[in-house]
Design an enzyme around this catalytic site. Structure first.
Site: not given
Ligand code: SF4
Length: 367
Positions: A35, A57, A62, A101-102, A140, A158, A217, A226
């Site tokens: 989509w 969407e 869910q 579902g739903y 949403y 979301d 990460c 982050c």
């Molecule tokens: Fe890691 Fe933060 Fe990136 Fe998520 S947003 S993958 S916790 S560094």
């Protein structure tokens, strides 16, 4: 997390560097979805079809991308425009939805398609408020369609975006209380251009790298921003409320077959699996067990196998009984809502919700 750690990192939070890093990553690594138009197509001036954005969407609520893709392709092949969907008989749409579902979503889908076709000339409103006024479109979906289809600066949150944002800003307030803070942070990060791509980039990050367990990460394009990563708490966020035990319900489905046809009914318009074709049952619901009273008198054989099915708010153990009585006439079934005979060999085309499709498979093995 130490106070120093949090303060240092939170002070460094800024919307634009995060959005810029995320969009650059999205341009190179966007998921290919049925989509979606790619960032390259968008850059070349291709615009998303609001009908396809809206449909996806609604289907994705869910429900996983893997489960939705085949349904999305089937729906858009059969009903390529919102007008086509609006003109389809409701029972066809509900049957095509079976298994996803739903089911309230399918009923709302029909109502919304008809409103767009009849009241808006087949064009979706292009603002969040206009979209929210349509049947079945909540906060949403309105935000997602406004952003993705019309590039409106809407905060789309979301479950994936919720997780990414809670981690980026080390929001330790448990859900759902954290939602307002998360939404405010998403709004703060929103870039003035490409808000639709930003929403999709956030969703992709949550789906591919910032996963609930073991977030990647080291590969993350916003790792430098982050807070949760810096403080070593990424995997613990967002903080979820303790899960409530689901009630367990029991019920019975009744298999009534003669001359190669099985008796199906139509469920009440409102309530669980509303308006769907189904086997007759004994009135089980989220709030109570079935009464085990057969829909017609006669001899019944109870099968020593049950369907186990988990709904959002309860689990169900559905027993099965096969009718062994004499030939049934019209009068015997006239009190059953929408009663009709359906060829057993074509039961897969009846559009039964998953729980009844499972029951039908067991019944066929035991008849
Ligand atoms: Fe890691 Fe933060 Fe990136 Fe998520 S947003 S993958 S916790 S560094």
């Amino acid at each position: 997390m130490s106070v120093e750690c949090r303060e240092k990192i939170v002070d460094e939070r800024a919307g634009s560097p995060i959005a810029a890093a995320l969009l650059a990553h999205y341009d190179a690594h966007a998921r290919t979805l049925a989509w979606r138009i790619s960032p390259q197509q968008r850059a070349a001036g291709v615009r998303p079809d609001p009908y396809r954005v809206w449909l996806s969407e609604v289907m994705l609520q869910q429900t996983t991308v893997a489960a939705v893709t085949a349904y999305f392709n089937a729906f858009t092949a059969r009903w390529p425009t919102v007008e086509a969907l609006a003109a389809a008989p409701a029972e066809d749409v509900l049957a095509a939805w079976a298994g996803l579902g739903y089911y309230a979503r399918a009923r709302n889908l029909i109502a919304c398609a008809r409103a767009v076709a009849i009241e808006h000339g087949g064009r979706f409103p292009d603002t969040e408020a206009g979209l929210r006024a349509l049947p079945g479109i909540g906060d949403y979906t309105a935000a997602a369609v406004a952003a993705i289809a019309f590039d409106r600066p809407s905060a789309v949150v979301d479950a994936n975006v919720e997780r990414v944002t809670a981690r980026l800003f080390a929001i330790e307030t448990p859900l759902p209380a954290a939602r307002a803070a998360i939404r405010a942070k998403v709004a703060q990060m929103l870039p003035s251009d490409r808000p639709g791509d930003f929403a999709q980039a956030m969703m992709d990050l949550g789906a591919t790298l910032c996963t609930p367990r073991n977030p990647s990460c080291l590969l993350c394009p916003v790792a430098a921003h982050c807070a949760a990563r810096a403080c070593g708490i990424a995997e613990s966020l967002p903080v979820k409320p303790p899960k409530k035990a689901k009630p367990h319900r029991t019920g019975t489905a009744w298999w009534i077959e003669q001359a190669g046809q099985v008796l199906l009914v139509q469920r009440a318009d409102k309530g669980m699996l509303g308006a769907m074709r189904a086997l007759p049952d004994d009135g089980w619901s989220a709030g109570r067990n079935g009464d085990a009273v057969a829909p017609i008198p006669g001899q019944w054989t109870h099968i020593n196998a049950a369907v186990a099915h988990v709904f959002t708010h309860f689990s169900l153990e559905l027993s099965l009984a096969l009718y062994r009585g004499p030939q049934i006439d019209k009068v015997a079934i006239e009190n059953l809502n929408g009663a009709s005979w359906w060829p057993v060999e074509r039961i897969a085309e009846a559009g039964l919700p998953t729980v009844f499709a499972k029951a039908a498979r067991i019944a066929i093995q035991h008849r």
